[in-house]
Write a protein that holds these residues in place. Structure first.
Motif, short mmCIF file in Angstrom:
data_model
loop_
_atom_site.label_atom_id
_atom_site.label_comp_id
_atom_site.label_asym_id
_atom_site.label_seq_id
_atom_site.Cartn_x
_atom_site.Cartn_y
_atom_site.Cartn_z
N LYS A 24 0.71 -1.26 0.00
CA LYS A 24 -0.17 0.10 0.10
C LYS A 24 0.80 1.39 0.08
N LEU A 25 2.06 1.22 0.74
CA LEU A 25 2.70 2.38 0.54
C LEU A 25 3.53 2.55 -0.70
N ARG A 26 4.14 1.55 -1.18
CA ARG A 26 4.46 1.80 -2.57
C ARG A 26 3.38 2.20 -3.58
N GLN A 27 2.14 1.78 -3.48
CA GLN A 27 1.03 2.16 -4.27
C GLN A 27 0.94 3.42 -4.23
N ASP A 28 0.72 3.93 -2.73
CA ASP A 28 0.39 5.37 -2.71
C ASP A 28 1.29 6.21 -3.17
N VAL A 29 2.60 6.16 -2.96
CA VAL A 29 3.56 7.00 -3.71
C VAL A 29 3.79 6.82 -4.98
N PHE A 30 3.92 5.47 -5.56
CA PHE A 30 4.50 5.42 -6.77
C PHE A 30 3.28 5.57 -7.95
N VAL A 31 2.23 4.92 -7.68
CA VAL A 31 1.06 4.81 -8.34
C VAL A 31 0.08 6.33 -8.21
N VAL A 32 -0.32 6.65 -6.81
CA VAL A 32 -1.39 7.54 -6.86
C VAL A 32 -0.43 9.13 -6.56
N GLU A 33 0.54 9.18 -5.84
CA GLU A 33 1.10 10.50 -5.72
C GLU A 33 1.78 11.03 -6.94
N GLN A 34 2.70 9.78 -7.64
CA GLN A 34 3.17 10.45 -8.77
C GLN A 34 2.60 10.13 -10.05
N LYS A 35 1.11 9.66 -9.85
CA LYS A 35 0.30 9.47 -10.95
C LYS A 35 1.00 8.76 -12.31
N CYS A 36 1.33 7.38 -11.73
CA CYS A 36 2.14 6.72 -12.60
C CYS A 36 1.53 5.43 -12.72
N PHE A 38 1.01 1.86 -13.48
CA PHE A 38 1.91 1.03 -13.74
C PHE A 38 1.72 -0.35 -13.01
N PRO A 39 2.31 -1.54 -13.27
CA PRO A 39 1.96 -2.76 -12.43
C PRO A 39 3.09 -2.78 -11.31
N GLU A 40 2.79 -2.05 -10.40
CA GLU A 40 3.58 -1.57 -9.18
C GLU A 40 4.30 -3.15 -8.60
#
Length: 149
Positions: A24-36, A38-40
């Protein structure tokens, strides 16, 4: 700076709630915050040699990274992330030092967002390839040589 524990586990050792919180931390930053989008979850987390390192407080993980063999004698450090509310506390630096203890004398590799390259340079990493875009964010490959034999 406060003393927080660096947790270390292989995939099979991760408690379900820890795994969920780290992803969830990785998703929150890499996908949501950075608007990317991708298959995290990239399939590498469960590989036998991967070591997951993180720092958490009573609310959950604050900072995380993973370390694994990347072939050719190289060790890769990846998914370095710190929650927005926990930045500026030196947590990623603490995790990098712990990761480099695992790396030891072996050469290491990472892919850095361009604006974080100076952070990794403090740990002996140098830019080793041209700038490239990953999910519309400029990145560079960085390497750290192993011990000279």
């Amino acid at each position: 700076m406060e003393q927080l524990t660096v947790h270390r586990a292989r995939f099979s050792e991760l408690a379900v709630h820890d795994l969920y919180s780290l992803l969830k931390l990785r998703q929150d930053v890499f996908v949501v915050e950075q608007k990317c989008p991708f298959p995290e979850i990239d399939g590498r987390d469960a590989e036998p040699g991967v070591v997951h390192l993180w720092i958490a407080d009573e609310q959950g993980p604050l900072s995380y990274l993973r370390v694994f063999e990347d072939g050719g004698g190289l060790v890769r450090i990846g998914r370095v992330v710190t929650a927005a509310h926990a930045r500026g506390r030196g947590l990623s630096g603490t995790l990098m030092r712990a990761a480099l203890e695992i790396v030891g004398d072996r050469p290491a590799l990472l892919d850095a967002q361009v604006d974080t390259a100076t952070f990794y340079a403090r740990f002996g990493f140098t830019i080793s390839g041209p700038e490239y875009l990953e999910d519309d964010i400029p990145h560079v490959q960085m390497t750290r040589p192993g011990a000279q034999g």
